[in-house]
Design a protein around this motif. Structure first.
Motif, PDB file in Angstrom:
ATOM      1  N   MET A   1       0.814  -1.191   0.000  1.00 40.08           N
ATOM      2  CA  MET A   1       0.000   0.000   0.000  1.00 40.08           C
ATOM      3  C   MET A   1       0.863   1.262   0.000  1.00 40.08           C
ATOM      4  N   LEU A   2       1.961   1.239   0.703  1.00 42.96           N
ATOM      5  CA  LEU A   2       2.817   2.417   0.775  1.00 42.96           C
ATOM      6  C   LEU A   2       3.871   2.460  -0.328  1.00 42.96           C
ATOM      7  N   GLN A   3       3.833   1.496  -1.230  1.00 46.60           N
ATOM      8  CA  GLN A   3       4.815   1.457  -2.317  1.00 46.60           C
ATOM      9  C   GLN A   3       4.445   2.383  -3.460  1.00 46.60           C
ATOM     10  N   SER A   4       3.241   2.920  -3.463  1.00 44.16           N
ATOM     11  CA  SER A   4       2.794   3.780  -4.546  1.00 44.16           C
ATOM     12  C   SER A   4       2.573   5.193  -4.028  1.00 44.16           C
ATOM     13  N   THR A   5       2.856   6.171  -4.872  1.00 46.89           N
ATOM     14  CA  THR A   5       2.596   7.562  -4.520  1.00 46.89           C
ATOM     15  C   THR A   5       1.219   8.003  -5.009  1.00 46.89           C
ATOM     16  N   ASP A   6       0.541   7.145  -5.764  1.00 51.13           N
ATOM     17  CA  ASP A   6      -0.778   7.475  -6.293  1.00 51.13           C
ATOM     18  C   ASP A   6      -1.852   7.178  -5.244  1.00 51.13           C
ATOM     19  N   LEU A   7      -2.594   8.201  -4.846  1.00 47.99           N
ATOM     20  CA  LEU A   7      -3.611   8.064  -3.805  1.00 47.99           C
ATOM     21  C   LEU A   7      -4.659   7.021  -4.171  1.00 47.99           C
ATOM     22  N   PHE A   8      -5.165   7.057  -5.392  1.00 50.45           N
ATOM     23  CA  PHE A   8      -6.197   6.119  -5.818  1.00 50.45           C
ATOM     24  C   PHE A   8      -5.687   4.675  -5.774  1.00 50.45           C
ATOM     25  N   GLU A   9      -4.468   4.479  -6.228  1.00 49.44           N
ATOM     26  CA  GLU A   9      -3.878   3.136  -6.252  1.00 49.44           C
ATOM     27  C   GLU A   9      -3.646   2.606  -4.837  1.00 49.44           C
ATOM     28  N   MET A  14      -7.023  -1.437  -0.080  1.00 47.30           N
ATOM     29  CA  MET A  14      -7.996  -1.744   0.968  1.00 47.30           C
ATOM     30  C   MET A  14      -9.364  -2.058   0.370  1.00 47.30           C
ATOM     31  N   ALA A  15      -9.743  -1.337  -0.677  1.00 47.00           N
ATOM     32  CA  ALA A  15     -11.025  -1.594  -1.334  1.00 47.00           C
ATOM     33  C   ALA A  15     -11.041  -3.006  -1.930  1.00 47.00           C
ATOM     34  N   GLU A  16      -9.919  -3.430  -2.495  1.00 42.55           N
ATOM     35  CA  GLU A  16      -9.824  -4.789  -3.041  1.00 42.55           C
ATOM     36  C   GLU A  16      -9.968  -5.834  -1.935  1.00 42.55           C
ATOM     37  N   ARG A  17      -9.398  -5.567  -0.784  1.00 43.23           N
ATOM     38  CA  ARG A  17      -9.538  -6.502   0.345  1.00 43.23           C
ATOM     39  C   ARG A  17     -10.996  -6.631   0.756  1.00 43.23           C
ATOM     40  N   CYS A  18     -11.717  -5.533   0.738  1.00 40.99           N
ATOM     41  CA  CYS A  18     -13.149  -5.573   1.064  1.00 40.99           C
ATOM     42  C   CYS A  18     -13.898  -6.409   0.032  1.00 40.99           C
ATOM     43  N   ALA A  19     -13.523  -6.266  -1.243  1.00 44.21           N
ATOM     44  CA  ALA A  19     -14.162  -7.052  -2.301  1.00 44.21           C
ATOM     45  C   ALA A  19     -13.842  -8.533  -2.125  1.00 44.21           C
ATOM     46  N   GLN A  20     -12.601  -8.846  -1.804  1.00 42.30           N
ATOM     47  CA  GLN A  20     -12.205 -10.238  -1.601  1.00 42.30           C
ATOM     48  C   GLN A  20     -12.913 -10.849  -0.396  1.00 42.30           C
ATOM     49  N   ALA A  21     -13.251 -10.021   0.591  1.00 41.39           N
ATOM     50  CA  ALA A  21     -13.963 -10.504   1.774  1.00 41.39           C
ATOM     51  C   ALA A  21     -15.458 -10.659   1.504  1.00 41.39           C
ATOM     52  N   GLY A  22     -15.894 -10.209   0.345  1.00 40.40           N
ATOM     53  CA  GLY A  22     -17.282 -10.381  -0.044  1.00 40.40           C
ATOM     54  C   GLY A  22     -18.238  -9.333   0.497  1.00 40.40           C
ATOM     55  N   THR A  25     -18.799  -5.535  -4.107  1.00 43.72           N
ATOM     56  CA  THR A  25     -18.368  -6.039  -5.409  1.00 43.72           C
ATOM     57  C   THR A  25     -17.137  -5.263  -5.846  1.00 43.72           C
ATOM     58  N   MET A  26     -16.370  -5.813  -6.760  1.00 49.87           N
ATOM     59  CA  MET A  26     -15.166  -5.124  -7.234  1.00 49.87           C
ATOM     60  C   MET A  26     -15.545  -3.810  -7.914  1.00 49.87           C
ATOM     61  N   GLY A  27     -16.629  -3.821  -8.673  1.00 51.40           N
ATOM     62  CA  GLY A  27     -17.070  -2.584  -9.326  1.00 51.40           C
ATOM     63  C   GLY A  27     -17.429  -1.510  -8.315  1.00 51.40           C
ATOM     64  N   ASN A  28     -18.165  -1.912  -7.281  1.00 52.68           N
ATOM     65  CA  ASN A  28     -18.522  -0.954  -6.233  1.00 52.68           C
ATOM     66  C   ASN A  28     -17.290  -0.518  -5.443  1.00 52.68           C
ATOM     67  N   ALA A  29     -16.344  -1.426  -5.251  1.00 51.67           N
ATOM     68  CA  ALA A  29     -15.107  -1.075  -4.549  1.00 51.67           C
ATOM     69  C   ALA A  29     -14.354   0.007  -5.321  1.00 51.67           C
ATOM     70  N   MET A  30     -14.319  -0.127  -6.621  1.00 46.55           N
ATOM     71  CA  MET A  30     -13.635   0.871  -7.448  1.00 46.55           C
ATOM     72  C   MET A  30     -14.354   2.218  -7.364  1.00 46.55           C
ATOM     73  N   ASN A  31     -15.680   2.196  -7.435  1.00 51.99           N
ATOM     74  CA  ASN A  31     -16.441   3.441  -7.335  1.00 51.99           C
ATOM     75  C   ASN A  31     -16.287   4.081  -5.965  1.00 51.99           C
ATOM     76  N   MET A  32     -16.378   3.251  -4.921  1.00 55.40           N
ATOM     77  CA  MET A  32     -16.232   3.749  -3.559  1.00 55.40           C
ATOM     78  C   MET A  32     -14.852   4.376  -3.367  1.00 55.40           C
ATOM     79  N   ASN A  33     -13.828   3.693  -3.844  1.00 58.59           N
ATOM     80  CA  ASN A  33     -12.463   4.189  -3.717  1.00 58.59           C
ATOM     81  C   ASN A  33     -12.314   5.545  -4.406  1.00 58.59           C
ATOM     82  N   ARG A  34     -12.854   5.660  -5.613  1.00 56.88           N
ATOM     83  CA  ARG A  34     -12.762   6.921  -6.350  1.00 56.88           C
ATOM     84  C   ARG A  34     -13.455   8.047  -5.585  1.00 56.88           C
ATOM     85  N   MET A  35     -14.649   7.772  -5.075  1.00 60.48           N
ATOM     86  CA  MET A  35     -15.399   8.803  -4.365  1.00 60.48           C
ATOM     87  C   MET A  35     -14.706   9.229  -3.066  1.00 60.48           C
ATOM     88  N   VAL A  36     -14.183   8.275  -2.312  1.00 59.67           N
ATOM     89  CA  VAL A  36     -13.505   8.611  -1.054  1.00 59.67           C
ATOM     90  C   VAL A  36     -12.228   9.408  -1.337  1.00 59.67           C
TER      91      VAL A  36
END
Length: 89
Positions: A1-9, A14-22, A25-36
């Motif tokens: 997580m700290l290896q990238s300087t890009d905030l979205f990346e 963390m959003a991907e971990r939430c998607a993997q935990a069910g 959805t991955m699509g919603n995780a991407m949207n949520m991440n962008r909005m936050v």
């Protein structure tokens, strides 16, 4: 997580971990991440433009957290973990 300087990346990790935990959805995780991330940038820009007094910091933090909770509530299909954390405070 700290290896990238890009905030979205970075936040997407963390959003991907939430998607993997069910809990989202991955699509919603991407949207949520962008909005936050955009919300964060907006708060940061406002503070940089207008400043923030020390006695205003806690209120601004709580406001940001409430805004993020709304976004999470919209996108997450299971907020059990989120509710647990909210109640643990």
């Amino acid at each position: 997580m700290l290896q990238s300087t890009d905030l979205f990346e970075r936040d997407m990790v963390m959003a991907e971990r939430c998607a993997q935990a069910g809990v989202i959805t991955m699509g919603n995780a991407m949207n949520m991440n962008r909005m936050v991330c955009l919300l964060y940038k907006g708060y940061l820009k406002e503070i940089l433009d207008y400043g923030l007094e020390p006695d205003e910091i806690e209120g601004k933090v709580q406001e940001f957290k409430r805004d993020v909770e709304v976004i999470v509530g919209i996108y997450a299909s299971d907020t059990l973990g989120h509710d647990y954390l909210a109640n643990a405070r």
